[in-house]
Enzyme design. Structure first.
Site: not given
Lengths: 136, 391
Positions: B85, B212, B334, B338
């Site tokens: 990431c 998540c 969030k 992402h």
């Protein structure tokens, strides 16, 4: 340079419920799972040792959203266990209801067995992993 | 080393499943960044592109070569960055060094991902490839599972009752969605409540759905230029004042520090030292809130709050705009979304826009110094960037 303890040899032993690690001849630190250099001081002067597989639960989770291919296993518990020899080891926990586990489990003593992940189309073949049970 | 500035930024709207490929998404962002910098594709001397899963989501390896060609930057050297990431942030850091060294004057860095396209089972599987395939994946590790275990460790180590911690974590998500609702590029543009978080389904105990971040599709890009060029191209150059990066092995190997993430502390220290700044100097941060607990851990490792205390800071509103440190005004991972390979440059995009004062309802008034924080895997790759107004 040769591996003192390769993944293959570690994995074969784990399949016999034997947990192999490495003891550093320079600093005495234990490295498990194996690496080519000591987890403490990076020395490559290492001896293979058999570890107890006993320790205490440091943290856990129950997985309810699995990766592709692991659907039939869920819900399953993953734990990080601090072995009596010091290192932390990741594995599963069985014998406890995954829907009812709470933080009360942290600190509980466990002993190690194993299960084999047969591998999937992305992985490099079958891989054993530690499976812990609460100490009787 | 020469001073290096961001002279142009671009990003697509982040979203669920797109019809566009990762190359197309990157190209949209890249052309916006190049146009904003008053440059042409032929002016770009190298491309550093973050992308993690193009091979799984689209069967597309080496997207960087096709991306360079697609935007008309023919035959330039193009490298792909894969640091889970944190891929695009590692790309920016290296692009910075290429320009700082004098090897290039103008470099394009960015990222792209079509993660939503894969669907949850395959995305969960392929994201887990950022963990240790031999010693973590066999136990069925997933990314929510890593941060779920860190949540229990955090509650235990700092003696915060889990219920209280969960409430603090829910507030993190509520804040992210509040700002996401004010960001037209965000994946989710709706506000949520603490009750929404605490009544959402359990993903990995104790993390629920709204703890998540989503799987998203999107692209982002930034143009970096040496000081001499930057001054000619823009009257609002944003200088890269400090950079840091560190790595770590699997989660168990980090036992001496957990739930602290040592590579983040080392990376942040490098960035602060290089910039000659401290956490107190930072006006706004875009940090890696892949999960609500990740925000609390990051705020402590980056030096904004004491260990075990950032949840209380969130309760007091200290992480909102106008608080001690404005956290994730973009909506963060969030709410903004992402698309993993694109996240780092999207964080830089937001900080640059904030420093330029172009963020409308989510503007941090008078922001002069901003920071990004990007985490890959179980902290296998962590990158921090500090950006500063050049006017």
């Amino acid at each position: 340079m040769e591996h003192k303890l390769s993944f293959k040899d570690y994995n074969e032993a784990l399949k016999q419920n034997k947990l192999l690690g490495l003891r550093c001849k320079q600093c005495s630190a234990i490295t498990v799972p194996p690496k080519i250099a000591c987890a403490g001081c990076a020395s490559a002067d290492l001896d293979i040792v058999e570890l107890s597989g006993k320790g205490s639960i440091q943290t856990f989770t129950t997985v309810f959203v699995p990766p592709e291919g692991r659907e039939s296993e869920m819900p399953y518990i993953i734990v990080l266990v601090e072995l009596d020899e010091g290192p932390w080891l990741m594995g599963n926990l069985v014998g406890v209801d995954p829907n009812k586990i709470t933080m009360e489990i942290i600190g509980k003593r466990v002993t190690m067995g194993h299960a084999v992940f047969p591998g999937d189309k992305y992985s490099a073949g079958e891989e054993a992993r530690p499976v812990f049970s609460l100490e009787a | 080393m020469r001073k290096v500035a961001v002279v142009g930024v671009g990003m697509t709207k982040f979203s669920g499943k797109q019809d566009k490929t990762c190359v197309e998404l990157f190209a949209e962002a890249a052309m916006d960044a190049i146009n904003e910098a008053n440059l042409k594709p032929k002016d770009i001397q190298a491309l550093f592109l973050g992308n993690v899963l193009g091979d799984f989501s689209e069967g597309q390896g080496q997207p960087q070569a096709f991306a360079a060609d697609y935007i008309g930057a023919f035959n330039i050297p193009a490298n792909k960055y894969e640091g889970a990431c944190a891929s695009a942030s590692a790309a920016v850091r290296d692009a910075f060094m290429w320009v700082a060294s004098g090897f290039c004057d103008i470099v394009l860095a960015g990222g792209t991902e079509t993660a939503a396209k894969m669907g949850t089972p395959l995305a969960t599987r392929t994201f887990a490839m950022g963990s240790d395939s031999r010693y973590e994946y066999p136990a069925g590790i997933t990314f929510p599972a890593v941060f779920a275990m860190l949540t229990h460790l955090y509650a235990k180590k700092y003696d915060v009752p889990l219920e209280k911690l969960k409430h603090q974590m829910a507030l993190v998500s509520v804040n992210s969605h509040y700002y996401g609702a004010r960001n037209p590029k965000a994946h989710f543009q709706k506000e949520i409540t603490v009750d929404d978080v605490l009544s959402s389904f359990m993903v990995c105990q104790p993390l629920q759905l709204y703890d998540c971040c989503p799987f998203s599709d999107g692209g982002s890009a930034v143009v970096l230029a040496c000081e001499e060029k930057a001054r000619k191209l823009t009257d609002k150059p944003v200088y890269v004042a400090g950079v840091g990066q560190a790595s770590a092995g699997n989660l168990m190997s980090q036992k001496d520090y957990l739930p602290r993430l040592r590579p983040r502390e080392l990376s942040a220290e490098q960035a602060y030292r290089m910039a000659g700044l401290t956490p107190r100097d930072i006006d706004v941060i875009e940090l890696h809130d892949c999960f609500s607990i990740a925000t609390l851990i990051a705020l402590e490792c980056l030096g904004f709050f004491e260990y075990g205390k950032s949840g209380e800071a969130v309760e007091k509103g200290e992480t909102k705009i106008g608080g001690k440190i404005a956290v994730n005004p973009s909506g963060g991972l969030k709410a903004k979304g992402h698309p993993i390979g694109a996240t780092g440059t999207a964080q830089v995009y937001e900080i640059v826009k904030q420093l330029r004062g172009e963020c409308g309802d989510r503007q941090v008034e008078g922001a002069k110094i901003g920071m990004t924080d990007t985490l890959g895997g179980d902290a296998g790759t962590i990158v921090n960037l500090i950006l500063k107004r050049g006017w």
